[in-house]
Scaffold this active site. Structure first.
Site, PDB file in Angstrom:
ATOM      1  N   CYS A 127       1.030  -1.445  -0.160  1.00  0.00           N
ATOM      2  CA  CYS A 127      -0.152   0.208  -0.211  1.00  0.00           C
ATOM      3  C   CYS A 127       1.118   1.087   0.256  1.00  0.00           C
ATOM      4  O   CYS A 127       0.419   2.325  -1.046  1.00  0.00           O
ATOM      5  CB  CYS A 127      -0.457   0.007   1.405  1.00  0.00           C
ATOM      6  SG  CYS A 127      -2.098   1.517   1.418  1.00  0.00           S
ATOM      7  N   CYS A 128       2.084   1.144   0.510  1.00  0.00           N
ATOM      8  CA  CYS A 128       2.909   2.469   0.393  1.00  0.00           C
ATOM      9  C   CYS A 128       3.407   2.206  -0.348  1.00  0.00           C
ATOM     10  O   CYS A 128       3.989   3.928  -0.886  1.00  0.00           O
ATOM     11  CB  CYS A 128       3.761   2.386   1.930  1.00  0.00           C
ATOM     12  SG  CYS A 128       2.769   2.728   3.526  1.00  0.00           S
ATOM     13  N   CYS A 208      -1.778   8.018   7.322  1.00  0.00           N
ATOM     14  CA  CYS A 208      -2.185   8.220   6.540  1.00  0.00           C
ATOM     15  C   CYS A 208      -3.537   7.113   7.428  1.00  0.00           C
ATOM     16  O   CYS A 208      -3.322   6.323   8.748  1.00  0.00           O
ATOM     17  CB  CYS A 208      -2.422   6.449   5.695  1.00  0.00           C
ATOM     18  SG  CYS A 208      -1.584   7.259   3.802  1.00  0.00           S
ATOM     19  N   CYS A 211      -3.310   3.237   9.300  1.00  0.00           N
ATOM     20  CA  CYS A 211      -2.205   2.499  10.240  1.00  0.00           C
ATOM     21  C   CYS A 211      -1.676   3.632  10.698  1.00  0.00           C
ATOM     22  O   CYS A 211       0.021   3.662  11.232  1.00  0.00           O
ATOM     23  CB  CYS A 211      -1.318   2.366   8.773  1.00  0.00           C
ATOM     24  SG  CYS A 211      -1.853   0.955   7.087  1.00  0.00           S
ATOM     25  N   CYS A 234       7.594   4.336   5.590  1.00  0.00           N
ATOM     26  CA  CYS A 234       6.455   4.133   4.642  1.00  0.00           C
ATOM     27  C   CYS A 234       7.139   3.199   3.246  1.00  0.00           C
ATOM     28  O   CYS A 234       6.731   2.838   2.695  1.00  0.00           O
ATOM     29  CB  CYS A 234       6.165   5.044   3.874  1.00  0.00           C
ATOM     30  SG  CYS A 234       6.889   6.086   4.034  1.00  0.00           S
TER      31      CYS A 234
END
Length: 247
Positions: A127-128, A208, A211, A234
């Site tokens: 996702c990062c 975000c 998280c 990240c």
């Protein structure tokens, strides 16, 4: 600035340049480091990458003192707290910042890899990578160096953070490397700078929303980031060769 001097700095080997800069500015104030970076070293090829998080206002205020039109990259992940987006707009107006650029992930890539926007649940590294790491590369095109807001007191790998680095083909400038939490607090109070609204709710470090949680450890400002996981970064500040393999 003599043209010959500029060419000499550009051709100077990275390790030699780092030794020169860190030797000269290791104990310099953040204001001096920023001025040298923005005016002398990388006058037209420097940017700041900001999350507009809990401590971002300190760096943004110092930048605005010297060059309010400095290009500033904001990685618009699509997962920011609404309070962060409002805070960004507030700081842009208050500090007179005119160079902020919002950089989203590739929508085509997002639709393929994360169509339901829930990749963070199963693979936060991926996702990062999708929302931050890969969008940063094209955002940094044309810049020889970028400023970060990292500080040694954040712990982990940041405890040995130098003022100047060279990684992934670019210089990185860390003007606040030597700062303590008290230094950040003093600047905010002295200048009556607005605080991120989530700080008062127990968020000393803000990323975000999926998280990020309030920190339960007052000695670790990043304890609320990826809480309960081994992940602590990240990926933006990890060498390409050491990043987790995703996709």
């Amino acid at each position: 600035m003599p043209y010959g001097d500029s060419l000499t700095r550009k051709s100077e080997a990275a390790d030699v340049r780092l030794a020169r800069l860190n030797g000269e500015l290791r104990d310099a104030s953040a204001q001096t480091v920023l001025r040298v970076a923005m005016v002398r070293e990388w006058a037209n090829s420097l940017t700041y990458v900001s999350s507009f998080g809990a401590e971002s206002v300190a760096m943004l205020a110092l930048i605005a003192d010297v060059k309010p039109d400095l290009p500033i990259v904001f990685l618009e992940t699509g997962m920011h707290f609404p309070q962060t987006l409002d805070y960004k707009d507030e700081l842009i107006e208050k500090l007179g910042l005119t160079g902020v650029r919002e950089i989203p992930p590739s929508e085509t890539e997002r639709k393929v890899l994360d169509p339901k926007n829930n990749l963070w649940k199963t693979d936060p590294d991926a996702c990062c990578a999708l929302r931050k790491v890969r969008p940063l590369e094209p955002a940094l095109e044309g810049f020889d160096a970028w400023i970060t807001g990292r500080k040694r007191f954040h712990g982990g790998a940041r405890m040995s953070l130098p003022v100047f680095e060279f990684a992934n083909g670019r210089y990185k400038v860390n003007p606040l490397a030597n700062w303590t939490p008290d230094d950040v607090e003093l600047l905010i109070k002295q200048r009556n700078l607005p605080r991120h609204p989530l700080v008062a709710q127990g968020y000393p470090s803000i990323g975000c929303w999926p998280c990020t949680k309030p920190s339960d450890n007052p000695d670790d400002p990043r304890a609320g980031r990826w809480a309960g996981q081994e992940k602590s970064e990240c990926g933006l500040h990890i060498d390409k060769t050491e990043r987790p393999r995703v996709f």
